[in-house]
Design a protein around this motif. Structure first.
Motif, PDB file in Angstrom:
ATOM      1  N   ILE A  50       0.851  -1.192   0.000  1.00 30.39           N
ATOM      2  CA  ILE A  50       0.000   0.000   0.000  1.00 30.39           C
ATOM      3  C   ILE A  50       0.882   1.235   0.000  1.00 30.39           C
ATOM      4  O   ILE A  50       1.742   1.392   0.862  1.00 30.39           O
ATOM      5  N   CYS A  51       0.691   2.102  -0.972  1.00 33.12           N
ATOM      6  CA  CYS A  51       1.417   3.368  -1.010  1.00 33.12           C
ATOM      7  C   CYS A  51       0.519   4.450  -0.425  1.00 33.12           C
ATOM      8  O   CYS A  51      -0.534   4.754  -0.985  1.00 33.12           O
ATOM      9  N   PHE A  52       0.921   5.009   0.676  1.00 34.28           N
ATOM     10  CA  PHE A  52       0.098   5.994   1.373  1.00 34.28           C
ATOM     11  C   PHE A  52       0.251   7.392   0.787  1.00 34.28           C
ATOM     12  O   PHE A  52      -0.581   8.242   1.010  1.00 34.28           O
ATOM     13  N   SER A  53       1.356   7.622   0.087  1.00 33.61           N
ATOM     14  CA  SER A  53       1.615   8.962  -0.428  1.00 33.61           C
ATOM     15  C   SER A  53       1.206   9.038  -1.888  1.00 33.61           C
ATOM     16  O   SER A  53       2.009   8.814  -2.781  1.00 33.61           O
ATOM     17  N   SER A  54      -0.048   9.336  -2.134  1.00 30.23           N
ATOM     18  CA  SER A  54      -0.539   9.431  -3.512  1.00 30.23           C
ATOM     19  C   SER A  54      -0.131  10.736  -4.168  1.00 30.23           C
ATOM     20  O   SER A  54      -0.467  10.982  -5.324  1.00 30.23           O
ATOM     21  N   ASN A  55       0.605  11.603  -3.431  1.00 32.68           N
ATOM     22  CA  ASN A  55       1.031  12.890  -3.990  1.00 32.68           C
ATOM     23  C   ASN A  55       2.297  12.783  -4.826  1.00 32.68           C
ATOM     24  O   ASN A  55       2.727  13.776  -5.420  1.00 32.68           O
ATOM     25  N   ILE A  56       2.927  11.617  -4.850  1.00 28.83           N
ATOM     26  CA  ILE A  56       4.183  11.460  -5.561  1.00 28.83           C
ATOM     27  C   ILE A  56       4.023  11.829  -7.034  1.00 28.83           C
ATOM     28  O   ILE A  56       3.174  11.289  -7.748  1.00 28.83           O
ATOM     29  N   VAL A  57       4.854  12.768  -7.477  1.00 29.94           N
ATOM     30  CA  VAL A  57       4.849  13.203  -8.869  1.00 29.94           C
ATOM     31  C   VAL A  57       6.066  12.653  -9.602  1.00 29.94           C
ATOM     32  O   VAL A  57       5.997  12.302 -10.777  1.00 29.94           O
ATOM     33  N   HIS A  58       7.187  12.573  -8.872  1.00 29.81           N
ATOM     34  CA  HIS A  58       8.446  12.119  -9.463  1.00 29.81           C
ATOM     35  C   HIS A  58       9.015  11.018  -8.588  1.00 29.81           C
ATOM     36  O   HIS A  58       9.290  11.227  -7.411  1.00 29.81           O
ATOM     37  N   LEU A  59       9.223   9.829  -9.173  1.00 32.89           N
ATOM     38  CA  LEU A  59       9.782   8.694  -8.439  1.00 32.89           C
ATOM     39  C   LEU A  59      10.971   8.126  -9.199  1.00 32.89           C
ATOM     40  O   LEU A  59      10.881   7.820 -10.387  1.00 32.89           O
ATOM     41  N   ASP A 116       0.358   0.970 -11.121  1.00 38.54           N
ATOM     42  CA  ASP A 116      -1.094   0.779 -11.031  1.00 38.54           C
ATOM     43  C   ASP A 116      -1.714   1.988 -10.317  1.00 38.54           C
ATOM     44  O   ASP A 116      -1.130   3.065 -10.279  1.00 38.54           O
ATOM     45  N   ASP A 117      -2.835   1.838  -9.697  1.00 32.02           N
ATOM     46  CA  ASP A 117      -3.558   2.987  -9.137  1.00 32.02           C
ATOM     47  C   ASP A 117      -2.985   3.513  -7.827  1.00 32.02           C
ATOM     48  O   ASP A 117      -3.550   4.434  -7.231  1.00 32.02           O
ATOM     49  N   ARG A 118      -1.901   2.961  -7.333  1.00 31.71           N
ATOM     50  CA  ARG A 118      -1.374   3.391  -6.032  1.00 31.71           C
ATOM     51  C   ARG A 118      -0.755   4.786  -6.093  1.00 31.71           C
ATOM     52  O   ARG A 118      -0.714   5.495  -5.089  1.00 31.71           O
ATOM     53  N   LEU A 119      -0.201   5.168  -7.227  1.00 31.11           N
ATOM     54  CA  LEU A 119       0.443   6.478  -7.375  1.00 31.11           C
ATOM     55  C   LEU A 119      -0.283   7.239  -8.481  1.00 31.11           C
ATOM     56  O   LEU A 119       0.157   7.316  -9.626  1.00 31.11           O
TER      57      LEU A 119
END
Length: 532
Positions: free
Chosen positions: A199-208, A223-226
């Motif tokens: 589970i990725c809690f930080s859906s605000n990630i723009v750049h990874l 997928d829909d996590r980010l």
């Protein structure tokens, strides 16, 4: 004529700042804070002090910061500067002490060097004294990970644990650079054992930016996590057939994608191409791949027809792709060495391609974009056409059927002026060794020089290449720090650690990596005085 003495205090502010910008900020702050009111005004100007790197990148021992320097920063400099700092780079071992000296209300960007298990358990948790900063303030995070046990499995476990902790703690992250600085062999990489539990809690990630174990981790992260991911830079260790259910949804938000994989893969068409066709809104694409077991080369036509035609908005394309074919059936076996211009979507783009054929029907096709902006270029073979590669610091030279001669290494040294890491794989003896009959002028002008090379690894049953690199009339390696080779070859070439002709290239070596554990004697340590 009278001599005019000019004091630094006579210089205008702009000139002092120009001088400081040529120096390490650590040195400037350490030397000038508290010396004069004018220097304090310049140093604590927001434009200068907003970014601080508390690591010593100029040292041969990278990232080591001496105790006196750290003491002065924590007791005197940072208590005055913390309210201005927006970006901070530091070692994990000193992070607690550094962050404890102030409130850092404006801190947004944080880089932490060399995170280990103990650090993660202590600080990437709600019990950390810096939880508020991590949760509420940090929007840009970069971490590098180390494993003191030097075990690949434990490194993967550590990486996966740290990744989960980061996403549960740093709620406002928009950019994450996660373990991308590791070397290829022991690269910290994410492994997702159960995709449904991630589970990725930080859906605000723009750049990874991240390194992962297989293509499945890459697919999971897409997928829909980010949901807001715009730029994704991923290094995949192994591109195997996916264990996941095929997902062909279009990635509507992704604008920039970079995929690197240094191991050979025979899943280029089934994994890479299929994924790229989902990125129809892509504007930037970078590919760094080694492809094997295809019937045809991965060339410009294949890229254009199978991939790029599906990306109408693509503006920037960077790639380095090597294709290995076991049985080449082409009618023409002439070495290809060419530059092509018009490439994708009618846009003007340059690329270079060349081919090496072997007597056993094998072929290696290498294609890359120019100007070349990646920092490594691997699997270079004997027909490499050359050029200037000012961005490249890491290369590998590989051939098992034809030798690398002295002139080839001379060309390589000129093509890669800033090279720091070199790997040579060749099992064929040289046919044209340099001779002692050369006159003095020719000897000097034809010496191969790698002025910045720090790491050299050689894999060969032939001793010629050890002689090529360690004898100083052949090659000069003034800053060689790490040498990875066969111990038997090193003993022979150095004449049991007594030979003067190889001493110059060995004197600065700090790390020797052999194929077996050995007990060294006095002559060895005299020959390698800096070896640890």
């Amino acid at each position: 004529m009278s001599r005019v003495n000019i004091n630094i205090m006579d210089l205008p502010d702009e000139m002092i700042l120009a001088i400081w910008n040529k120096l390490s900020k650590i040195d400037v702050l350490y030397s000038f804070v508290g010396v004069h009111q004018r220097f304090n005004r310049l140093v604590f100007d927001k434009a200068y002090i907003q970014s601080i790197e508390l690591i010593n990148l100029n040292s041969k021992h990278k990232h080591l910061l001496t105790a006196p320097i750290l003491d002065r920063f924590c007791s005197y400099i940072l208590p005055q500067a913390h309210q201005f700092v927006e970006s901070l780079t530091l070692e994990s071992i000193s992070m607690e002490r550094v962050l404890s000296v102030g409130t850092y209300h404006h801190l947004r960007k944080l880089t932490i060097i060399k995170i280990d298990q103990e650090f993660a358990l202590r600080h990437f948790t709600d019990e950390s004294p810096f939880t508020e900063i991590f949760k509420e303030q940090i929007t840009h995070l970069k971490v590098s990970i180390i494993d003191p046990e030097r075990s690949l499995s434990s490194l993967i476990d550590l990486t996966t644990n740290v990744f989960a902790r980061i996403f549960s703690l740093f709620k406002n992250l928009t950019e994450l650079d996660f373990g991308s600085t590791g070397r290829r062999r022991y690269c910290p990489r994410l492994k997702i054992f159960d995709p449904s539990s991630m589970i990725c809690f930080s859906s605000n990630i723009v750049h990874l930016r991240i390194s992962v174990d297989t293509m499945d981790e890459c697919l999971c992260l897409l997928d829909d996590r980010l949901n807001y991911l715009r730029r994704f830079v991923v290094r995949v260790c192994k591109i195997y057939p996916s264990k996941l259910i095929t997902d062909n949804r279009i990635l509507t938000n992704l604008k920039s994608f970079s995929l690197s994989s240094y191991n050979e893969t025979n899943e280029y068409d089934s994994q890479v191409v299929v994924l790229l066709r989902r990125m129809i809104f892509l504007e930037e694409l970078t590919l760094h791949l080694n492809v094997c077991d295809r019937l045809t080369f991965t060339d410009a036509t294949q890229l254009n027809n199978e991939v790029l035609i599906h990306m109408p908005r693509l503006q920037t394309l960077t790639f380095n792709i090597v294709t290995f074919i076991k049985a080449f059936n082409g009618t023409s076996r002439t070495t290809i060495n060419n530059i092509q211009h018009t490439f994708y979507n009618g846009k003007n783009h340059q690329l270079v391609y060349y081919v090496d054929f072997s007597s056993r029907g094998k072929a290696q096709y290498h294609i890359y974009s120019i100007p070349y902006v990646l920092n490594d270029l691997l699997n270079i073979s004997r027909n490499f056409p050359g050029g200037l590669f000012s961005c490249v610091h890491d290369i590998s030279l590989m051939n098992i059927e034809f030798p690398f001669e002295h002139d080839f290494f001379l060309k390589i040294s000129r093509c890669f002026p800033l090279l720091t890491h070199l790997f040579v794989l060749n099992i064929v003896p040289q046919q044209h060794k340099r001779t002692s009959q050369l006159n003095a002028t020719d000897q000097i002008s034809s010496i191969v020089e790698f002025p910045h090379l720090t790491n050299f690894r050689i894999s060969s049953r032939c001793i010629d290449y050890m002689e090529q690199f360690l004898i100083d009339t052949n090659t000069r390696l003034p800053h060689l720090v790490e040498l990875n080779s066969l111990h038997e070859h090193l003993v022979i070439v150095t004449e049991n650690f007594t030979r003067d002709a190889t001493r110059r290239n060995c004197v600065n070596v700090e790390h020797l990596i052999f194929n077996k554990l050995l007990v060294h004697f006095r002559d060895f340590y005299l020959y390698f005085p800096n070896c640890k």
